[in-house]
Scaffold this motif. Structure first.
Motif, PDB file in Angstrom:
ATOM      1  N   UNK A 133       4.011   9.701  -8.985  1.00 51.25           N
ATOM      2  CA  UNK A 133       4.476   9.079 -10.226  1.00 51.25           C
ATOM      3  C   UNK A 133       3.360   8.251 -10.857  1.00 51.25           C
ATOM      4  N   UNK A 134       3.508   8.026 -12.166  1.00 48.82           N
ATOM      5  CA  UNK A 134       2.601   7.109 -12.855  1.00 48.82           C
ATOM      6  C   UNK A 134       3.147   5.689 -12.721  1.00 48.82           C
ATOM      7  N   UNK A 135       2.286   4.701 -12.584  1.00 47.22           N
ATOM      8  CA  UNK A 135       2.753   3.316 -12.404  1.00 47.22           C
ATOM      9  C   UNK A 135       3.733   2.838 -13.463  1.00 47.22           C
ATOM     10  N   UNK A 136       3.582   3.301 -14.708  1.00 48.69           N
ATOM     11  CA  UNK A 136       4.457   2.831 -15.787  1.00 48.69           C
ATOM     12  C   UNK A 136       5.912   3.258 -15.590  1.00 48.69           C
ATOM     13  N   UNK A 137       6.140   4.256 -14.738  1.00 42.69           N
ATOM     14  CA  UNK A 137       7.503   4.735 -14.506  1.00 42.69           C
ATOM     15  C   UNK A 137       8.197   4.004 -13.346  1.00 42.69           C
ATOM     16  N   UNK A 138       7.489   3.100 -12.679  1.00 40.96           N
ATOM     17  CA  UNK A 138       8.050   2.390 -11.536  1.00 40.96           C
ATOM     18  C   UNK A 138       8.836   1.168 -11.982  1.00 40.96           C
ATOM     19  N   UNK A 139       9.871   0.842 -11.229  1.00 36.37           N
ATOM     20  CA  UNK A 139      10.556  -0.433 -11.428  1.00 36.37           C
ATOM     21  C   UNK A 139       9.687  -1.553 -10.867  1.00 36.37           C
ATOM     22  N   UNK A 140      10.085  -2.796 -11.118  1.00 35.09           N
ATOM     23  CA  UNK A 140       9.309  -3.922 -10.594  1.00 35.09           C
ATOM     24  C   UNK A 140       9.224  -3.907  -9.083  1.00 35.09           C
ATOM     25  N   UNK A 141      10.354  -3.624  -8.428  1.00 36.00           N
ATOM     26  CA  UNK A 141      10.361  -3.571  -6.972  1.00 36.00           C
ATOM     27  C   UNK A 141       9.521  -2.421  -6.436  1.00 36.00           C
ATOM     28  N   UNK A 142       9.579  -1.260  -7.100  1.00 34.07           N
ATOM     29  CA  UNK A 142       8.769  -0.116  -6.670  1.00 34.07           C
ATOM     30  C   UNK A 142       7.285  -0.414  -6.821  1.00 34.07           C
ATOM     31  N   UNK A 143       6.913  -1.080  -7.910  1.00 35.73           N
ATOM     32  CA  UNK A 143       5.507  -1.431  -8.119  1.00 35.73           C
ATOM     33  C   UNK A 143       5.010  -2.367  -7.019  1.00 35.73           C
ATOM     34  N   UNK A 174      15.596  -9.871  -2.481  1.00 33.07           N
ATOM     35  CA  UNK A 174      16.193  -9.827  -1.145  1.00 33.07           C
ATOM     36  C   UNK A 174      15.740  -8.584  -0.387  1.00 33.07           C
ATOM     37  N   UNK A 175      15.676  -7.458  -1.084  1.00 31.77           N
ATOM     38  CA  UNK A 175      15.227  -6.224  -0.447  1.00 31.77           C
ATOM     39  C   UNK A 175      13.767  -6.320  -0.024  1.00 31.77           C
ATOM     40  N   UNK A 176      12.950  -6.965  -0.861  1.00 29.88           N
ATOM     41  CA  UNK A 176      11.536  -7.132  -0.516  1.00 29.88           C
ATOM     42  C   UNK A 176      11.382  -8.085   0.662  1.00 29.88           C
ATOM     43  N   UNK A 177      12.222  -9.102   0.744  1.00 26.80           N
ATOM     44  CA  UNK A 177      12.204  -9.996   1.902  1.00 26.80           C
ATOM     45  C   UNK A 177      12.413  -9.204   3.189  1.00 26.80           C
ATOM     46  N   UNK A 178      13.445  -8.355   3.184  1.00 27.76           N
ATOM     47  CA  UNK A 178      13.750  -7.553   4.375  1.00 27.76           C
ATOM     48  C   UNK A 178      12.605  -6.597   4.703  1.00 27.76           C
ATOM     49  N   UNK A 179      11.992  -6.011   3.667  1.00 30.19           N
ATOM     50  CA  UNK A 179      10.897  -5.066   3.885  1.00 30.19           C
ATOM     51  C   UNK A 179       9.690  -5.765   4.493  1.00 30.19           C
ATOM     52  N   UNK A 180       9.277  -6.882   3.908  1.00 32.58           N
ATOM     53  CA  UNK A 180       8.111  -7.612   4.420  1.00 32.58           C
ATOM     54  C   UNK A 180       8.366  -8.108   5.830  1.00 32.58           C
ATOM     55  N   UNK A 181       9.569  -8.609   6.077  1.00 29.49           N
ATOM     56  CA  UNK A 181       9.897  -9.093   7.410  1.00 29.49           C
ATOM     57  C   UNK A 181       9.828  -7.969   8.440  1.00 29.49           C
ATOM     58  N   UNK A 182      10.328  -6.794   8.086  1.00 33.03           N
ATOM     59  CA  UNK A 182      10.284  -5.659   8.998  1.00 33.03           C
ATOM     60  C   UNK A 182       8.868  -5.178   9.252  1.00 33.03           C
ATOM     61  N   UNK A 183       8.051  -5.105   8.210  1.00 31.17           N
ATOM     62  CA  UNK A 183       6.662  -4.659   8.368  1.00 31.17           C
ATOM     63  C   UNK A 183       5.861  -5.656   9.204  1.00 31.17           C
ATOM     64  N   UNK A 184       6.081  -6.936   8.959  1.00 29.38           N
ATOM     65  CA  UNK A 184       5.389  -7.970   9.740  1.00 29.38           C
ATOM     66  C   UNK A 184       5.759  -7.857  11.214  1.00 29.38           C
TER      67      UNK A 184
END
Length: 259
Positions: A133-143, A174-184
């Motif tokens: 995808x092109x960056x302009x088509x991403x949502x804020x969370x996807x970016x 909230x979703x990004x919190x869970x993602x970062x916590x899981x990756x860490x």
């Protein structure tokens, strides 16, 4: 961040403990003669999650830029063990490159090898389906997830996050919190998170700017009374509760409404 603001305090080394992932002694930084950082001592253990909170202009981002090697104008000594990756509030994706190309930007190697590595990193943030995808088509969370994949592909030992969730809506945050916590948890790198959100700091961090250690079991819940106690303790350390009390003491009684 100066002598009047007790966000960063020295951390004593323990005999037999592993070398810190980040070690800072006497760090200072001034701009046009105005000291922003003064006498900062800080040690971050390998795999530790540290949050730095504080009012705007106190030097949070300045400290992060020094640790990340983006600012060499500081005084004192600073040592970082291993690779450092940076995440900003703005995802900073190149609009003329596909998502996967953004993830590997700056890396060298055959195109097919780089794409395979990009897909692996994107899969870790649940974004492999948007690789072309092109960056302009991403949502804020996807970016932001794409930007996070760009950091992960460099296999960092220290991940620096400068208010990366500030521009996101509440649910995406909230979703990004869970993602970062899981990756860490899975990758084992140290994280330094700069944030204005005290709840975010208590939810994610082991330690909040050396003010105190967050002794809460994981996973954490905002409804846990210990969570609220930790949040109030940070606000008290920042002087926010004293300010609220002062404002309340000077409030005039509201006049009664008459029909």
């Amino acid at each position: 961040m100066n002598a009047r603001i007790p966000f960063i305090q020295p951390v004593a080394a323990h005999v037999g403990a592993p070398a810190p992932a980040v070690e800072v002694h006497g760090l200072g930084r001034a701009f046009d003669g105005r000291a922003v950082l003064r006498g900062i001592d800080l040690a971050i253990a390998p795999g530790e999650f540290l949050a730095i909170v504080g009012k705007s202009g106190c030097g949070k981002s300045t400290l992060l830029r020094a640790i990340g090697g983006l600012d060499r104008g500081f005084t004192g000594t600073l040592r970082v063990d291993g690779v450092v990756a940076f995440g900003f509030q703005d995802a900073r994706l190149l609009p003329w490159a596909r998502v996967w190309q953004n993830v590997v930007f700056g890396l060298r190697g055959p195109r097919d090898v780089l794409r395979a590595k990009a897909l692996e990193a994107l899969a870790a943030v649940d974004l492999a389906a948007r690789a072309d995808a092109w960056p302009r088509t991403l949502s804020g969370g996807e970016a932001q997830r794409a930007a996070l994949a760009r950091s992960l592909i460099r296999a960092p030992s220290v991940l620096l996050l400068d208010e990366p969730f500030g521009a996101l809506d509440a649910l995406t945050r909230l979703r990004m919190h869970a993602l970062v916590n899981g990756l860490w948890r899975d990758k084992g790198f140290a994280v330094v998170l700069v944030t204005h959100d005290v709840e975010e700091a208590v939810l994610l961090a082991d330690r909040v700017a050396d003010l105190f250690r967050v002794e809460l079991p994981r996973p954490r819940s905002r409804t846990d009374e210990r969570f609220e106690a930790a949040r109030l303790r940070i606000l008290d350390g920042l002087g926010v509760l004293a300010l609220d009390a002062s404002l309340s003491a000077h409030e005039e009684p509201h006049s009664e409404l008459h029909s």
